[in-house]
Motif scaffolding. Structure first.
Motif, PDB file in Angstrom:
ATOM      1  N   GLY A 323      -3.284   5.769   3.525  1.00 22.70           N
ATOM      2  CA  GLY A 323      -3.783   4.576   1.681  1.00 22.70           C
ATOM      3  C   GLY A 323      -3.405   5.589   0.629  1.00 22.70           C
ATOM      4  N   VAL A 324      -4.051   7.600   0.802  1.00 22.95           N
ATOM      5  CA  VAL A 324      -3.026   8.511  -0.083  1.00 22.95           C
ATOM      6  C   VAL A 324      -1.430   8.586  -0.167  1.00 22.95           C
ATOM      7  CG1 VAL A 324      -3.396  10.230  -0.107  1.00 22.95           C
ATOM      8  CG2 VAL A 324      -5.543   8.872  -0.462  1.00 22.95           C
ATOM      9  N   ARG A 325      -1.179   8.628   1.317  1.00 21.47           N
ATOM     10  CA  ARG A 325       0.171   8.365   1.874  1.00 21.47           C
ATOM     11  C   ARG A 325       0.545   7.828   1.262  1.00 21.47           C
ATOM     12  NH1 ARG A 325       0.993   9.107   7.919  1.00 21.47           N
ATOM     13  NH2 ARG A 325      -1.039  10.775   7.368  1.00 21.47           N
ATOM     14  N   ARG A 326       0.866   6.434   1.665  1.00 16.69           N
ATOM     15  CA  ARG A 326       1.461   4.796   0.959  1.00 16.69           C
ATOM     16  C   ARG A 326       1.564   5.322  -0.806  1.00 16.69           C
ATOM     17  NH1 ARG A 326      -1.036   0.262   4.533  1.00 16.69           N
ATOM     18  NH2 ARG A 326       0.093   0.583   6.128  1.00 16.69           N
ATOM     19  N   MET A 327      -0.002   5.852  -1.174  1.00 18.31           N
ATOM     20  CA  MET A 327       0.769   6.158  -2.848  1.00 18.31           C
ATOM     21  C   MET A 327       1.127   7.053  -2.969  1.00 18.31           C
ATOM     22  SD  MET A 327      -3.492   5.409  -3.672  1.00 18.31           S
ATOM     23  CE  MET A 327      -4.997   3.764  -3.237  1.00 18.31           C
ATOM     24  N   ALA A 328       1.124   7.932  -2.034  1.00 15.10           N
ATOM     25  CA  ALA A 328       2.303   9.171  -3.067  1.00 15.10           C
ATOM     26  C   ALA A 328       3.693   8.534  -2.216  1.00 15.10           C
ATOM     27  CB  ALA A 328       2.404   9.587  -1.855  1.00 15.10           C
ATOM     28  N   ARG A 329       3.987   7.859  -1.141  1.00 19.47           N
ATOM     29  CA  ARG A 329       5.713   7.250  -1.250  1.00 19.47           C
ATOM     30  C   ARG A 329       5.876   6.126  -2.630  1.00 19.47           C
ATOM     31  NH1 ARG A 329       4.742   6.826   4.520  1.00 19.47           N
ATOM     32  NH2 ARG A 329       3.628   4.781   4.086  1.00 19.47           N
ATOM     33  N   ARG A 330       5.023   5.792  -3.245  1.00 21.17           N
ATOM     34  CA  ARG A 330       5.523   4.744  -4.344  1.00 21.17           C
ATOM     35  C   ARG A 330       4.921   5.921  -5.514  1.00 21.17           C
ATOM     36  NH1 ARG A 330       3.139  -1.171  -2.773  1.00 21.17           N
ATOM     37  NH2 ARG A 330       4.786  -1.673  -4.149  1.00 21.17           N
ATOM     38  N   ARG A 331       5.184   6.841  -5.491  1.00 21.57           N
ATOM     39  CA  ARG A 331       4.938   8.228  -6.940  1.00 21.57           C
ATOM     40  C   ARG A 331       3.664   8.451  -7.550  1.00 21.57           C
ATOM     41  NH1 ARG A 331       9.511   5.283  -5.996  1.00 21.57           N
ATOM     42  NH2 ARG A 331       9.217   3.672  -7.616  1.00 21.57           N
ATOM     43  N   LEU A 707       1.302  10.087 -11.776  1.00 21.47           N
ATOM     44  CA  LEU A 707       2.091   9.423 -11.655  1.00 21.47           C
ATOM     45  C   LEU A 707       3.688  10.305 -11.907  1.00 21.47           C
ATOM     46  CD1 LEU A 707       1.427   5.344 -13.627  1.00 21.47           C
ATOM     47  CD2 LEU A 707       1.047   6.223 -11.375  1.00 21.47           C
ATOM     48  N   THR A 708       4.247  10.370 -10.780  1.00 21.57           N
ATOM     49  CA  THR A 708       5.310  11.680 -10.491  1.00 21.57           C
ATOM     50  C   THR A 708       6.307  10.641 -11.590  1.00 21.57           C
ATOM     51  OG1 THR A 708       6.115  10.460  -8.836  1.00 21.57           O
ATOM     52  CG2 THR A 708       4.385  12.248  -9.123  1.00 21.57           C
ATOM     53  N   ASP A 709       6.644   9.529 -11.602  1.00 18.24           N
ATOM     54  CA  ASP A 709       7.491   8.251 -12.763  1.00 18.24           C
ATOM     55  C   ASP A 709       7.036   8.218 -14.116  1.00 18.24           C
ATOM     56  OD1 ASP A 709       6.326   6.795 -11.183  1.00 18.24           O
ATOM     57  OD2 ASP A 709       7.495   5.683 -10.444  1.00 18.24           O
ATOM     58  N   ASP A 710       5.723   8.151 -14.141  1.00 18.26           N
ATOM     59  CA  ASP A 710       5.139   7.416 -15.641  1.00 18.26           C
ATOM     60  C   ASP A 710       5.301   5.961 -15.590  1.00 18.26           C
ATOM     61  OD1 ASP A 710       5.330  10.336 -15.959  1.00 18.26           O
ATOM     62  OD2 ASP A 710       5.903  10.577 -17.761  1.00 18.26           O
TER      63      ASP A 710
END
Length: 933
Positions: A323-331, A707-710
């Protein structure tokens, strides 16, 4: 080479630790030296910083600016930690006693299972450490430095001793610094000293014996700038900072457990104790029936090992990690693991407007002065565009509507508004690639661009009138002010102010006309113009100025209230993000409320809220200002917050009250923020979400997610992923528990009846070990259910398993017990040996688990309505498990190790027939009981 404090020419203390050990040392520390001596000692430049070549040399000499990574132990220690589990204790005890009874083969198999589980746990721990390091790199801190006289943004680990670091409100101090200049600088040093109040800084030289908490001329790594600005020279990096010393003394820290894992741990411990007690009862019952102690111990071990769901902890770890990895892929970078579960329960999202619902790409669209309104063309941060007499407000500056004008020639107030907005400004713009890159606040960048389009010669003004003081913008002050000294021949200073319209108007007693003269302020006309601009979705800031004699004093002691002259309003547009409306709609369908909390004008906020789909909630009391919140009685506050959708012009304290009020109403609240003022609310929220691109380090430190994209759409995606994580964990529990219960019950019934065991301990270990890895863990990769965001949030107090799912677990368990007993007795009655009958029973357990696994891909829909290849990992797991079962059944080595024997085609037909029957019963249960999440 490890980082250390630089000592180029003169003996300086070896490290912060050395200073603490040698308080009586005569060596001068940096806080006890004048700035110019620190500059000489570190061979740097207090204005231009270090050169590129020198930076590279020092990086090689002193290493990177990173704290030493926590040593989690070598391979032996990591392997040893895998044995710290109640199940392992039971297995080891069983292996020892089994060997003592002469059953060396069984003892060896049990030890092999322990070893395999240990290796799996070891691999998971190593992978978890690697994943954590990767996530840390995604939220890496950056620092503003001067190198070769040019301002640059560099990763904080690239800093070297002697670097000149620039700081402003919201920044995290990246290394230990000696201050060389500052303006109203205040720093939160609670992480280092424990003092909760921010500390005011200055440059005064201090005695050598001054303790860390009183060193006002120093900044220390890990502390947070809460107000003002400053610059300092790096004197220590990495492990040699004061924070590095604390880091060395901390020792090991236990990993944070989520509420879910705590519940599961309690569940597993309770279950283990209950099963051991039941095994002891079964052992004593067997002895009472006259059975041999060795046989009864074997049976009790089989019961205990079979009933414990040893694969559950591994499933939790793997599912959360995925789940953490999937969230990271979705920024969405998860900084604290508990938030993965909490996201699935979120009931309300309190989001900032700027940068989250909008693009955070400001462009000034309209200008207003006491002489009229103007439009401005062009978009983004490029310089192309003109100022036009507005078609919306009649003539302006004596021009026909739509005609291009030169502000300096036609409207002095407009010219000074543009110049003041650009001079009272900390942003910068430069070309990069095909476009333009803005550094700093987007609002300030937009005002710089507008000044350029209007022909305001900002550089010439600043060259003749350099900035000599400033009052930084704060959420409490709501304006920024700068003081500019003119040439000695003119003998005057100029003060520029920009900020919220209401606050700037409080400072003004006059307004500027088109000729540059002053006249009484028409407050009502200004507010009417500001409201008209805000009603069109524009963010409005006011500008003002004041000229004073050169001896008028410093900015901090000049009385501005009522003395400023209003020059105009600048209204800018920040377009809503393209995906914001769809994401808001998805959240609302999922039962997650969305509230906008912003410092902007209420009219601007309501307009943007309508654009992203929050207008469906508008009605009486749906938009509240900070002033209105203060006027609400305490007893009615929570109800008012529940009803409202938009909160404008709110203070940090009010943000905190809003979160408290929502939580008091039973909400699980997520809060977004990017500034220093957002940190308290981010900490208080159940899920704190910081902006990765525009957020301050204070906000990132306080948040659970970055959030890496805000983008608000990323929040909706994170909630969706959080729900999927919990769903997959629930699926695993519903799948694994029936097998464990059935294995224990089969043994218990055999003991109570004094019958032959249908299944042996080593065979149970084979089932549990192989199916948990090859089958159960594959559910962690299960894609999201189609209606995942169409159902309401999970209530925080809701148990892990609903009553309906518990009934299903008991139903499947009963089917397994009945099927295994019938098949075992049938095989023996038809002439098969005990080993063959047991082999049939083992294969039945696995076959039912395989069929039931496909059913558990959804807890509400039948298996045949799911995409057959929607989870390819599951297909691979079934193939691997099937190969294992064939080897268990037909290879001599496995027959000897696990007491199995080859079986015929007719036995396989009965096995698959019973497995299919169990699947049909589960399908009927789904159809008529509609049991789901």
């Amino acid at each position: 080479m490890p980082a250390r404090e630089i000592r180029p020419r003169s003996p300086l203390p070896p490290s912060p630790a050395g200073r603490r050990r040698q308080n009586d040392s005569s060596d001068p520390a940096h806080h006890g030296l004048p700035v110019h001596e620190v500059v000489l000692l570190l061979e740097t430049d207090a204005a231009r910083g270090l050169g590129h070549d020198e930076v590279e040399r020092r990086r090689v000499q002193f290493g990177t600016n990173e704290l030493p990574r926590r040593h989690t132990g070598g391979i032996a220690r990591k392997l040893g930690r895998q044995f710290n589990n109640p199940l392992v204790y039971v297995l080891l005890a069983a292996a020892v006693i089994t060997a003592f009874l002469g059953e060396f083969l069984d003892s060896g198999v049990i030890l092999a299972v322990v070893l395999v589980n240990t290796v799996i746990g070891f691999i998971q721990e190593v992978r978890a450490e690697a994943a954590l390091d990767a996530l840390h790199s995604l939220v890496r801190t950056h620092a503003a430095v001067m190198r070769d006289g040019e301002r640059k943004q560099v990763p904080s680990e690239d800093l070297v001793p002697g670097d000149l670091v620039l700081l402003q409100a919201g920044d995290k101090v990246p290394a230990d610094l000696r201050l060389v200049r500052l303006s109203a600088l205040r720093v939160d040093e609670s992480a280092l000293t424990g003092e909760s109040d921010p500390v005011s800084k200055d440059q005064v030289v201090l005695p050598q014996v001054t303790p860390v908490a009183d060193r006002r001329n120093m900044l220390y790594s890990g502390t947070l700038v809460t107000a003002g600005s400053g610059a300092g020279i790096v004197v220590a990096i990495g492990g040699e900072t004061e924070l590095g010393e604390i880091h060395r003394l901390m020792g090991s820290v236990r990993p944070v457990a989520t509420p879910l894992t705590l519940k599961l741990a309690r569940f597993s411990t309770t279950l283990t104790v209950a099963i051991l007690a039941l095994a002891a009862v079964a052992f004593l019952a067997g002895l009472a029936h006259g059975e041999q102690p060795g046989q009864m111990f074997t049976a009790a071990v089989a019961l205990a090992v079979g009933a414990i769901p040893e694969g559950l902890p591994a499933a939790v770890t793997v599912t959360l990690a995925i789940g953490v990895r999937r969230m990271a892929r979705r920024r969405a970078v998860v900084r604290r693991l508990p938030v993965v579960e909490t996201l699935g329960s979120t009931t309300v999202i309190c989001s900032d407007k700027t940068g989250t619902f909008t693009e955070n790409q400001m462009t000034v669209r309209a200008l207003w002065t006491p002489s009229g309104r103007y439009d401005i063309t062009g978009s983004g941060y490029g310089p192309d565009g003109h100022i036009l007499a507005s078609t919306a407000g009649g003539t302006a500056g004596g021009q026909e509507p739509g005609a291009a004008i030169r502000p300096k020639d036609r409207d002095a107030a407009l010219y000074w508004s543009l110049l003041g907005g650009a001079a009272c400004n900390d942003a910068s713009i430069r070309p990069e690639g095909p476009g333009w890159l803005a550094r700093g606040d987007p609002t300030e960048a937009a005002m710089l661009v507008a000044a350029g389009k209007g022909g305001a010669r900002v550089r010439d003004f600043l060259a003749a009138n350099p900035r000599q003081g400033e009052l930084p913008f704060t959420s409490e002050r709501q304006f920024m002010a700068t003081l500019h000294a003119s040439t000695p021949t003119r003998g005057e200073v100029t003060v520029f102010v920009k900020g919220a319209v209401e606050r700037v108007l409080e400072l003004c007693g006059h307004e500027m006309d088109s000729d540059g003269g002053n006249r009484p302020l028409r407050r009502h006309a200004v507010l009417t113009a500001a409201h008209a601009l805000a009603d069109t979705g524009l963010r409005v800031l006011a500008t003002a100025m004041l000229r004073l004699p050169a001896d008028g004093g410093t900015l901090s002691n000049i009385e501005l209230h009522g003395r400023m002259t209003l020059t105009g309003l600048q209204a800018m547009h920040d377009p809503p993000r393209s995906a914001a409306a769809a994401s808001v709609a998805a959240c609302l369908r999922a039962g997650v409320g969305v509230k906008m909390i912003t410092g902007d004008h209420v009219r601007t906020a309501v307009t943007v809220a309508a654009a992203v789909g929050l207008d469906a909630y508008h009605g009486s009391g749906s938009a509240l200002t900070g002033a209105q919140l203060d006027a609400i009685p305490a007893g009615e506050f929570a109800n008012a917050v529940e009803r409202a959708t938009v909160f404008a012009r709110v203070s940090p304290e009010q943000k905190l009250r809003l979160i408290d009020a929502l939580q008091s109403r039973g909400h699980v609240a997520a809060m977004t923020g990017d500034g220093v003022n957002d940190a308290p609310a981010l900490r208080q929220a159940n899920v704190g979400i910081a902006m990765g691109r525009t957020g301050t380090e204070v906000a990132k430190e306080a948040a659970d997610i970055v959030l890496t994209d805000d983008d608000f759409a990323t929040i909706e995606a994170a909630v969706e992923e959080g729900r999927n994580v919990f769903d997959n964990l629930t699926k695993f529990m519903v799948w694994t528990l029936p097998t464990n219960m059935a294995e224990g019950l089969v043994i218990l019934v055999a003991i109570l009846l004094g019958a032959t065991l249908p299944i042996l301990p080593t065979q149970i270990l084979w089932i549990n070990m192989t199916t948990a890895v090859a089958l159960g863990l594959m559910l962690a990769f299960e894609p999201k259910e189609p209606g995942l965001m169409s159902r309401p949030p999970r209530a925080p107090g809701r148990p892990l398993l609903t009553l309906g799912l518990t009934v299903r677990i008991l139903l499947v368990s009963a089917l397994l017990v009945a099927g295994a007993w019938w098949l075992f007795e049938h095989e023996v009655a038809t002439g098969a040996g005990v080993a063959q009958a047991r082999t049939s029973a083992v294969n039945l357990f696995v076959a039912v688990e395989v069929f039931y696994l496909f059913s558990c891909r959804s807890l509400s829909r039948p298996a045949w309505r799911l995409r057959p290849f929607g989870n390819r990992w599951l297909i691979l797991g079934v193939v691997v498990q099937a190969a294992g079962q064939l080897a268990l059944t037909y290879t001599p080595l496995m027959n000897e190790l696990f007491h199995t024997a080859p079986i015929g085609t007719d036995a396989w037909l009965r096995i698959f027939g019973l497995a299919l029957l169990a699947s049909l019963v589960v399908a009927v249960d789904k159809r008529f009981r509609r049991t789901g999440f």
